[in-house]
Design an enzyme around this catalytic site. Structure first.
Site, mmCIF file in Angstrom:
data_model
loop_
_atom_site.group_PDB
_atom_site.id
_atom_site.type_symbol
_atom_site.label_atom_id
_atom_site.label_comp_id
_atom_site.label_asym_id
_atom_site.label_seq_id
_atom_site.Cartn_x
_atom_site.Cartn_y
_atom_site.Cartn_z
ATOM 1 N N MET A 45 -7.945 8.867 8.997
ATOM 2 C CA MET A 45 -8.456 9.435 7.737
ATOM 3 C C MET A 45 -9.331 10.660 7.969
ATOM 4 O O MET A 45 -10.371 10.816 7.306
ATOM 5 C CB MET A 45 -9.254 8.359 6.966
ATOM 6 N N ASP A 92 0.829 -1.210 0.000
ATOM 7 C CA ASP A 92 0.000 0.000 0.000
ATOM 8 C C ASP A 92 0.858 1.252 0.000
ATOM 9 O O ASP A 92 2.028 1.204 0.346
ATOM 10 C CB ASP A 92 -0.793 0.064 1.315
ATOM 11 N N LYS A 142 -3.571 2.868 -2.310
ATOM 12 C CA LYS A 142 -4.718 3.760 -2.525
ATOM 13 C C LYS A 142 -4.365 5.091 -1.898
ATOM 14 O O LYS A 142 -3.971 5.167 -0.767
ATOM 15 C CB LYS A 142 -5.953 3.227 -1.813
HETATM 16 N N1 SAH Z 1 -4.313 -0.120 8.886
HETATM 17 C C1 SAH Z 1 -3.791 1.186 9.233
HETATM 18 C C2 SAH Z 1 -4.787 2.285 8.959
HETATM 19 C C3 SAH Z 1 -5.180 2.438 7.515
HETATM 20 S S1 SAH Z 1 -6.280 3.781 7.254
HETATM 21 C C4 SAH Z 1 -3.337 1.196 10.689
HETATM 22 O O1 SAH Z 1 -3.628 0.248 11.430
HETATM 23 O O2 SAH Z 1 -2.671 2.143 11.089
HETATM 24 C C5 SAH Z 1 -5.161 5.056 6.829
HETATM 25 C C6 SAH Z 1 -5.097 6.121 7.910
HETATM 26 O O3 SAH Z 1 -4.258 5.673 8.986
HETATM 27 C C7 SAH Z 1 -4.485 7.419 7.478
HETATM 28 O O4 SAH Z 1 -5.422 8.226 6.804
HETATM 29 C C8 SAH Z 1 -4.084 8.014 8.811
HETATM 30 O O5 SAH Z 1 -5.199 8.555 9.472
HETATM 31 C C9 SAH Z 1 -3.644 6.786 9.579
HETATM 32 N N2 SAH Z 1 -2.182 6.595 9.549
HETATM 33 C C10 SAH Z 1 -1.521 5.525 9.080
HETATM 34 N N3 SAH Z 1 -0.185 5.657 9.246
HETATM 35 C C11 SAH Z 1 -0.004 6.844 9.856
HETATM 36 C C12 SAH Z 1 1.137 7.567 10.313
HETATM 37 N N4 SAH Z 1 2.374 7.087 10.178
HETATM 38 N N5 SAH Z 1 0.943 8.776 10.903
HETATM 39 C C13 SAH Z 1 -0.287 9.280 11.049
HETATM 40 N N6 SAH Z 1 -1.404 8.648 10.642
HETATM 41 C C14 SAH Z 1 -1.280 7.453 10.053
#
Ligand code: SAH
Length: 255
Positions: free
Chosen positions: A176, A41, A63
């Site tokens: 998000m 991803d 995405k």
């Molecule tokens: N599966 C992922 C989340 C996917 S949805 C998890 O468990 O973290 C994607 C969202 O995750 C982004 O829009 C943001 O809100 C958050 N996100 C993922 N990595 C991040 C990071 N390093 N710093 C801040 N927000 C993050």
């Protein structure tokens, strides 16, 4: 437990954590290093991909908002196809595969097609960001509960349980949520949280480019806009945000 090496024809759905490669589990790091092909991803950091074998095939299925490079159904089918050619497939997802990652849908397809799979949990953004931004998500004096929600806008608004979220002694973590930040803050105030209720937004948590903006429900939208933050960002709402002043350790202090 003795590790079993990655098997041909299997798909490993692996949580890549929030960015810092040292936050991978030992199992995730091993499987990434063993894979013939990695389907990743846009949230998976370069430092994590660098652990793949030099001859491994890297396939981007990411995405980005408004730019769906591969529809989910095609990603599901791609995984099935790759597995059936006998490859050791690692499907890498940012954070944890089962938290806002559609990992469940991918595994359902694998299961329906009779493809063997394993799921490897990862550090979800909330946990990574909380630690690296100096914001404990729970704390005996401030929050006894923590809720994760998606702030993804559907038809311009968020369909969330506002009375349930606008509660004291609770931390709300919004994934998000950047583009819906003002809507989110307005709704929480409308449902009873005070304008001075603490809130933070963190860009690129656990990565060198991590930046944190703190404020209140009333001020955060404007502060975030001025700071010109870049996705991915995570929003944290609750009294625990005030602990950051004492507990921050990762980012350079700002003036
Ligand atoms: N599966 C992922 C989340 C996917 S949805 C998890 O468990 O973290 C994607 C969202 O995750 C982004 O829009 C943001 O809100 C958050 N996100 C993922 N990595 C991040 C990071 N390093 N710093 C801040 N927000 C993050």
């Amino acid at each position: 437990m003795k590790p079993v090496p990655a098997k041909s024809g299997w798909v490993y759905l692996v949580g890549a954590g929030p960015g810092d490669p040292e936050l991978l589990t030992i199992k995730a790091a091993r499987l990434i290093g063993e894979a013939d092909v990695l389907v990743y991803d846009n949230l998976v950091s370069k430092a994590v991909l660098a652990l793949a074998r030099p001859d491994a095939e890297l396939m981007y299925a990411g995405k980005e908002r408004g730019n769906h490079s591969l529809p989910q159904e095609q990603i599901n089918q791609l995984l099935v196809r790759l597995a059936k050619t006998g490859k050791r497939v690692v499907r890498l997802k940012g954070g944890d595969p089962y938290i806002f990652g559609r990992g469940g849908e991918e595994v359902e397809t694998l299961q329906a097609d009779g493809v063997h799979f394993e799921v490897v949990p990862g550090i979800t953004a909330a946990a990574g960001v909380g630690s690296y931004a100096g914001i404990p998500l729970t704390h005996r004096n401030h929050a006894q509960a923590c809720v994760f929600v998606t702030g993804h806008l559907k038809d311009g608004s968020m369909n969330l349980d506002w009375p349930g979220l606008a509660r004291k002694r609770q931390t709300v973590v919004i994934y998000m949520g950047l583009s819906g930040l003002s809507h989110l803050c307005a709704k929480l105030m409308e449902h009873g949280l005070p304008p001075e209720w603490p809130a933070a937004i963190v860009q690129h948590g656990t990565q060198p480019s991590q930046r944190t903006v703190t404020g209140t429900l009333a001020t955060l939208p404007e502060l975030a806009e001025t700071a010109n933050l870049r996705a991915p960002t995570l929003i944290i709402v609750g009294e625990v945000v005030t602990l950051r002043d004492k507990l921050r350790w990762f980012e350079e202090p700002t003036s």
